[in-house]
Design an enzyme around this catalytic site. Structure first.
Site, PDB file in Angstrom:
ATOM      1  CB  CYS A 163      -0.920   0.011   1.204  1.00  0.00           C
ATOM      2  SG  CYS A 163      -1.933  -1.461   1.298  1.00  0.00           S
ATOM      3  CB  CYS A 203      -0.054   9.680   6.766  1.00  0.00           C
ATOM      4  SG  CYS A 203       0.231   9.347   5.033  1.00  0.00           S
TER       5      CYS A 203
END
Lengths: 395, 148
Positions: free
Chosen positions: B35, B105
């Site tokens: 990913c 994130c």
């Protein structure tokens, strides 16, 4: 040092193109559809541009349609061929897995309308095979659309061969030549191309202007309804200044193609040679079939967006096919189409150079890229695992 | 407008506490190379249960690096209990915001801290509620996000 190495994304407007367009922004601002002489002077500029562009690709002026750019041209070409095919009960379209989204998303739309789409494999070298096209052709094939050169990895497709095959089978053949126009010779007659898309800003014209070449006899379906402009096939007052600039830029690019290529290729080859010295790196796409200026490589253990940001800090403008830069969750469909694993595709770098670049700039890139790759690898837990043998190297 | 705030760019350009701790008391790794982002967090914990040091290794984009860096700053000197309360929102705020598609994130940064604490608990044989240590399966998330 500032190095613009993203010419596949867009280019600067050339001095020639700018000078050609300026009068049409100022004193010659007339509407080419107006009857009076002042408007007709703008019309003359428009028609001269049409002739100049036609000559660059060996087409007739009446086969040139001006659009807002490559995407619109791709949309209109594909929709037109689909409508034409549907009228004859043909609802199958052949394309490739690594086309530009202007093509792929249009095909997806048609798929929802009941068309069957075959996306050909582009193999590990990024080149579609003629025999694959041949095998995919059916009785009900309405269109074959294969890009001239890929925008990310720069591989050139066997357009002449596919064109000949499609002509023989009487199937309309479209090519998205956005990355090739102005950089490689194009002859729509010799190559048996029925429809072709171009975008001005890829060869030093301004953004927002493009061309759809459509061979006489192939009816176009409007994507933009409106007035009688472009022989009724594309409504909207023409972007006269942009079109004039595009013609000047294409003419200039075609006239200087050999010398530009001779200047670009040594720069590109130096990038390939030097950056390949970085361990666990990989060149993407066949070098045998390649546009002059595009360099696409992967560096294992790092991610493309951070690579681009660090290069930006060091004056280098480049691009990447990582998920973070593509704005989606997956890395570039082009890199996946040539069989790269996700982990590797995330670490891709595209440098696309043009005739305005210099060898000093190339040396700067060669100096900073290995430093940045090293720095990011040093920070990367993936690289740590690769080094310790806890994770197998993929490249 | 720039993609990232000045704060994000500062932490990206000058990451704080980047590196490894060889004798770490806990190491947590979250994310997935497939990913495009992996964070590894190392913590040192003293006898009072205070995090005395924290370092990170990250494979990922600019905001993955910046959120890792910011998370280490936010938990150094904090008792474990407090570090566990670190939310992704707190990381985002400390960085003066992140673009919407980069919020994940900050979730990874929050999870990396918790993964390091879990490893510390495991090593010390400290009991904990496993419910508190559920991590996002990124690959799973991918397969659920089908393109229109």
């Amino acid at each position: 040092m500032f190095v613009y190495a993203d010419n596949a994304a867009t280019t600067s407007v050339s001095k020639t193109a700018l000078e050609a367009m300026l009068p049409y922004l100022t004193e010659e601002f007339g509407n080419p559809s107006s009857l009076y002489a002042f408007g007709q002077r703008a019309k003359e500029g428009l028609e001269q541009a049409r002739e100049d562009i036609a000559r660059c690709i060996n087409a007739d002026a009446r086969e040139i349609y001006f659009t807002s750019g490559g995407s619109e041209a791709d949309n209109q070409a594909i929709i037109s061929a689909a409508r034409l095919g549907a009228r004859k009960g043909k609802k199958h379209i052949i394309s490739t897995a690594f086309e530009h989204h202007a093509v792929l998303h249009t095909l997806k739309k048609l798929e929802k309308e009941g068309f069957e789409i075959t996306l050909l494999d582009v193999h590990a070298d990024g080149v579609v095979r003629l025999e694959d096209v041949e095998k995919a052709i059916r009785e009900d094939t309405a269109l074959v659309t294969v890009m001239f050169a890929n925008n990310e990895i720069g591989t050139v497709q066997p357009i002449t061969e596919i064109g000949a095959l499609c002509r023989e089978k009487k199937i309309p053949f479209h090519t998205d030549a956005v990355q090739a126009a102005g950089h490689m010779p194009i002859d729509v007659k010799a190559m048996n191309i029925d429809m072709l898309s171009m975008s001005g800003h890829k060869f030093h014209a301004p953004k927002g202007v493009g061309v759809l070449y459509c061979r006489r006899g192939i009816p176009l379906t409007n994507v933009i309804e409106g007035g009688a402009q472009e022989r009724g096939r594309r409504g909207g007052t023409e972007n006269v200044a942009g079109i004039v600039a595009m013609a000047a830029a294409l003419k200039e690019s075609c006239e200087h193609m050999e010398e530009n290529t001779a200047k670009i290729i040594p720069m590109r080859d130096k990038l390939f040679a030097e950056l390949s010295k970085i361990p666990h790196s990989k060149i993407n796409g066949s070098l045998e079939h390649h546009v002059p200026g595009t360099v696409n490589m992967c560096f294992e253990g790092i991610e493309g967006e951070s690579l681009l940001l660090m290069l930006d800090d060091r004056g280098v403008c480049a691009s990447s096919g990582s998920a973070c830069t593509s704005g989606s969750l997956d890395p570039s469909h082009v890199l996946l189409a040539i069989g790269l694993p996700h982990e590797v595709a995330h670490g891709s770098l595209r440098l696309s150079i043009g005739e305005y670049n210099t060898m000093e700039q190339i040396d700067h890139i060669i100096e900073v890229v290995p430093q940045v790759v090293d720095y990011l690898r040093n920070m990367s837990p993936v690289w740590d695992e690769l080094q310790k043998g806890e994770r197998p190297h993929l490249i | 407008m720039a993609l990232y705030s000045e704060k994000v760019m500062d932490h990206f350009r000058n990451p704080r506490n980047m590196g490894k701790i060889d004798d770490a008391d806990g190491i947590g790794e979250v994310g997935n190379a497939k990913c495009g982002d992996i964070m590894r967090m190392y913590i040192k914990v003293d006898d009072e249960g205070v995090i005395t040091d924290c370092k990170f290794n990250t494979f990922g984009c600019g905001s993955a690096i910046a959120t890792s860096s910011m998370a280490t700053e936010l938990i150094i000197g904090k008792p474990i209990d407090e570090a566990l309360k670190l939310s992704n929102q707190a990381v985002v705020e400390a960085l003066d915001g992140l673009p919407v598609h980069k919020i994940h994130c900050s979730v990874l940064a929050e999870e990396a801290v918790r993964a390091a604490v879990k490893d510390y608990y495991d090593r010390r044989g400290i009991a904990y509620d496993p419910e508190q240590f559920q991590f996002t399966d990124e690959e799973e998330e991918h397969t659920h996000q089908t393109e229109d």
